[in-house]
Design a protein around this motif. Sequence first.
Motif, short mmCIF file in Angstrom:
data_model
loop_
_atom_site.label_atom_id
_atom_site.label_comp_id
_atom_site.label_asym_id
_atom_site.label_seq_id
_atom_site.Cartn_x
_atom_site.Cartn_y
_atom_site.Cartn_z
N GLY A 1 -35.16 44.92 -32.11
CA GLY A 1 -36.31 45.50 -32.78
C GLY A 1 -37.55 45.52 -31.90
N SER A 2 -37.74 44.47 -31.11
CA SER A 2 -38.88 44.41 -30.19
C SER A 2 -38.72 45.40 -29.06
CB SER A 2 -39.03 42.99 -29.64
OG SER A 2 -39.26 42.07 -30.68
N TRP A 3 -37.50 45.59 -28.58
CA TRP A 3 -37.27 46.60 -27.54
C TRP A 3 -37.69 47.98 -28.04
CZ3 TRP A 3 -31.55 45.00 -26.07
CH2 TRP A 3 -31.60 43.77 -25.39
N VAL A 4 -37.25 48.32 -29.24
CA VAL A 4 -37.58 49.64 -29.80
C VAL A 4 -39.09 49.76 -30.01
CG1 VAL A 4 -37.26 51.16 -31.77
CG2 VAL A 4 -35.33 49.86 -30.89
N ALA A 5 -39.72 48.68 -30.50
CA ALA A 5 -41.17 48.70 -30.71
C ALA A 5 -41.92 48.90 -29.41
CB ALA A 5 -41.62 47.40 -31.39
N GLY A 6 -41.48 48.22 -28.33
CA GLY A 6 -42.14 48.39 -27.04
C GLY A 6 -42.01 49.80 -26.51
N ILE A 7 -40.82 50.39 -26.64
CA ILE A 7 -40.62 51.77 -26.19
C ILE A 7 -41.50 52.72 -27.00
CG2 ILE A 7 -38.94 53.64 -26.06
CD1 ILE A 7 -36.80 51.48 -25.51
N ALA A 8 -41.55 52.52 -28.31
CA ALA A 8 -42.35 53.40 -29.18
C ALA A 8 -43.84 53.28 -28.84
CB ALA A 8 -42.12 53.04 -30.64
N GLY A 9 -44.33 52.06 -28.61
CA GLY A 9 -45.74 51.88 -28.26
C GLY A 9 -46.11 52.54 -26.95
N LEU A 10 -45.26 52.37 -25.93
CA LEU A 10 -45.51 53.01 -24.64
C LEU A 10 -45.44 54.53 -24.76
CD1 LEU A 10 -43.70 50.84 -21.94
CD2 LEU A 10 -46.12 51.42 -22.03
N ALA A 11 -44.46 55.03 -25.49
CA ALA A 11 -44.30 56.48 -25.64
C ALA A 11 -45.52 57.10 -26.32
CB ALA A 11 -43.04 56.79 -26.44
N CYS A 12 -46.04 56.43 -27.35
CA CYS A 12 -47.22 56.94 -28.04
C CYS A 12 -48.43 56.95 -27.11
CB CYS A 12 -47.51 56.09 -29.27
SG CYS A 12 -49.04 56.51 -30.14
N THR A 13 -48.61 55.88 -26.35
CA THR A 13 -49.75 55.80 -25.42
C THR A 13 -49.69 56.91 -24.38
OG1 THR A 13 -49.81 53.39 -25.72
CG2 THR A 13 -50.96 54.29 -23.82
N VAL A 14 -48.51 57.10 -23.80
CA VAL A 14 -48.35 58.12 -22.76
C VAL A 14 -48.55 59.51 -23.35
CG1 VAL A 14 -46.71 59.17 -21.16
CG2 VAL A 14 -46.86 56.68 -21.34
N TYR A 15 -48.03 59.75 -24.54
CA TYR A 15 -48.14 61.07 -25.15
C TYR A 15 -49.60 61.46 -25.38
CZ TYR A 15 -47.84 64.83 -28.56
OH TYR A 15 -47.99 66.02 -29.21
N MET A 16 -50.43 60.50 -25.76
CA MET A 16 -51.81 60.79 -26.09
C MET A 16 -52.70 60.98 -24.87
SD MET A 16 -52.42 58.39 -29.46
CE MET A 16 -54.07 59.04 -29.76
N ASN A 17 -52.21 60.60 -23.68
CA ASN A 17 -52.94 60.89 -22.45
C ASN A 17 -51.92 61.06 -21.32
OD1 ASN A 17 -54.66 61.16 -20.29
ND2 ASN A 17 -56.00 59.48 -20.89
N ARG A 18 -51.17 62.13 -21.42
CA ARG A 18 -50.08 62.36 -20.47
C ARG A 18 -50.58 62.53 -19.05
NH1 ARG A 18 -49.19 65.01 -25.08
NH2 ARG A 18 -50.09 66.98 -24.38
N ARG A 19 -51.74 63.14 -18.88
CA ARG A 19 -52.24 63.43 -17.54
C ARG A 19 -52.52 62.16 -16.76
NH1 ARG A 19 -57.23 64.51 -15.01
NH2 ARG A 19 -58.36 64.00 -16.92
N ARG A 20 -53.03 61.12 -17.42
CA ARG A 20 -53.37 59.88 -16.73
C ARG A 20 -52.24 58.85 -16.73
NH1 ARG A 20 -57.93 60.35 -13.53
NH2 ARG A 20 -59.54 61.52 -14.65
N PHE A 21 -51.53 58.77 -17.85
CA PHE A 21 -50.59 57.66 -18.02
C PHE A 21 -49.17 57.97 -17.59
CE2 PHE A 21 -53.50 56.07 -21.65
CZ PHE A 21 -54.32 55.45 -20.73
N LEU A 22 -48.75 59.24 -17.66
CA LEU A 22 -47.39 59.58 -17.26
C LEU A 22 -47.13 59.29 -15.78
CD1 LEU A 22 -44.69 60.64 -18.22
CD2 LEU A 22 -45.48 62.97 -17.72
N PRO A 23 -48.08 59.58 -14.86
CA PRO A 23 -47.84 59.23 -13.45
C PRO A 23 -47.74 57.73 -13.21
CG PRO A 23 -49.58 60.88 -13.64
CD PRO A 23 -49.31 60.40 -15.02
N ILE A 24 -48.16 56.92 -14.17
CA ILE A 24 -48.02 55.47 -14.04
C ILE A 24 -46.68 55.01 -14.57
CG2 ILE A 24 -48.95 53.24 -14.76
CD1 ILE A 24 -51.69 54.62 -15.03
N VAL A 25 -46.32 55.50 -15.76
CA VAL A 25 -45.12 55.01 -16.44
C VAL A 25 -43.85 55.53 -15.77
CG1 VAL A 25 -43.83 55.10 -18.61
CG2 VAL A 25 -46.29 54.69 -18.63
#
Length: 465
Positions: free
Chosen positions: A255-279
């Motif tokens: 459950g924590s694995w899925v939660a971590g993936i979901a949190g990162l995915a949401c963060t990246v989606y909301m600022n793809r230009r800055r965060f996608l080159p990091i992730v």
Amino acid sequence: MSLCALLSILVSQTVISRIGVELFVIALGGILVAFLFALASFRNTLVPFIIWIVAVCGFRFLWSVRSPILPDLYLDRMMLIWLGVIFMVKSVAERRALRGPYLPDVLILAHGVYIYVRVYVQDSQFLQTWFMSVAIPYSAYFLGKNIVDDNKKIRVLWWALIGLTFYYSFTAIAEKYHVYSLVFPKSILAAKELEFRGRSIGPFEQAAVFGTVFAILIPLHLYFIATVKAHLARLLLVICLLASLAGLYFTYTRGSWVAGIAGLACTVYMNRRRFLPIVAPAAVAAMVLAVFVLGLGDDQFAKERVENDDTLGSRVGTAVTVLRVWRDHPLFGVGFFHFNSVRERYLAPVEAPFLGTITFTQFRHNPIHDIYLGPLAEDGLFGALLQFALYFWVAKRVISMYRSRSADDHFGQYILPVAAGMLVAYMVGGLAFDYRYFSVMGALFYMMVGIVAGHRHTESENVPS
């Protein structure tokens, strides 16, 4: 002045003669530290607020006052009392109004009071649980909203949380590879032997809690990697991000694995230009290190955890039972933490659509394992609607702020995506884990809700250097 000096000398000699020079020096040092801390608290309430959050996040054991008559005072409780006093004094002295909007405040207050009344009337033994799972998180909302009120304060607070993730990662990795001399506190080792052998549990001494806290805090790394200019600092933050992903993995909690993936995915989606080159490169680096350096591709324990469907079946059975309990007590539920006392009435097998026959062996000894169906059974439709209304308001608030942000809006471009990712990690993790036994997840979630709720668009120009 001379009279005061004489009295001081006489008092000092009397105290020294009774407790000795060593204890006298320690007492003087303690008084000095307390005075400086009180001075810093009145000058900037963010100081005691950060200490309180750190205490809630696993360090409450550092300082405690035990009493055979009164409740034990751990560091988090003492800091919460101190924060309340400081906040009230400053609010009155400075004639400072509470920050709006007030709808979430009303929902939180109504829900907290409703649960308290139910506990007080039905079974007061759960007042301690109410304090941990309701009072502390809701206090984090109120104080976060009214204290962490600009971008610079948010940045300082988040630096403290990054420091916590470094400690968590260090501890999780030391646990995994049995470097027990570096594990602190040592009580972690005893707890591992009892129940969580092979899993990293951290200062919370519970693998699922440790993993969910990792999931909530991991998006913070993206904010600092994107905004810090020093190359060495950015490199260290990337290393810390990779270590945090490893720490999350070593909790072996799906459950924590899925939660971590979901949190990162949401963060990246909301600022793809800055965060996608990091992730993107960080994800590739994490997989390469995991497979070719750490050899996690042959991790038999992880395979056993993933392939084990006993817990999944028992949780499905528990969810069905929770719905049956709610069906019999629809409006006000059976009472806070009273599900365990009534589940024995539902031992008869039941046919569930798409699930087949649910038998009592799948739920008999299981407590509630989520934050959605559980409130329906225990708090009823009335309590659940108050809780879900807050979730709906927060989602609407985040979407509205996201759509209205401008290109130079530091809060909207950098802070809001990370805050949203932290909120999503909490919500997704709550699908498989009941947070009420611990205060840390609720404190982090409602603190971020308060920060998002209290932000004003005029503060968006206040960009930290």
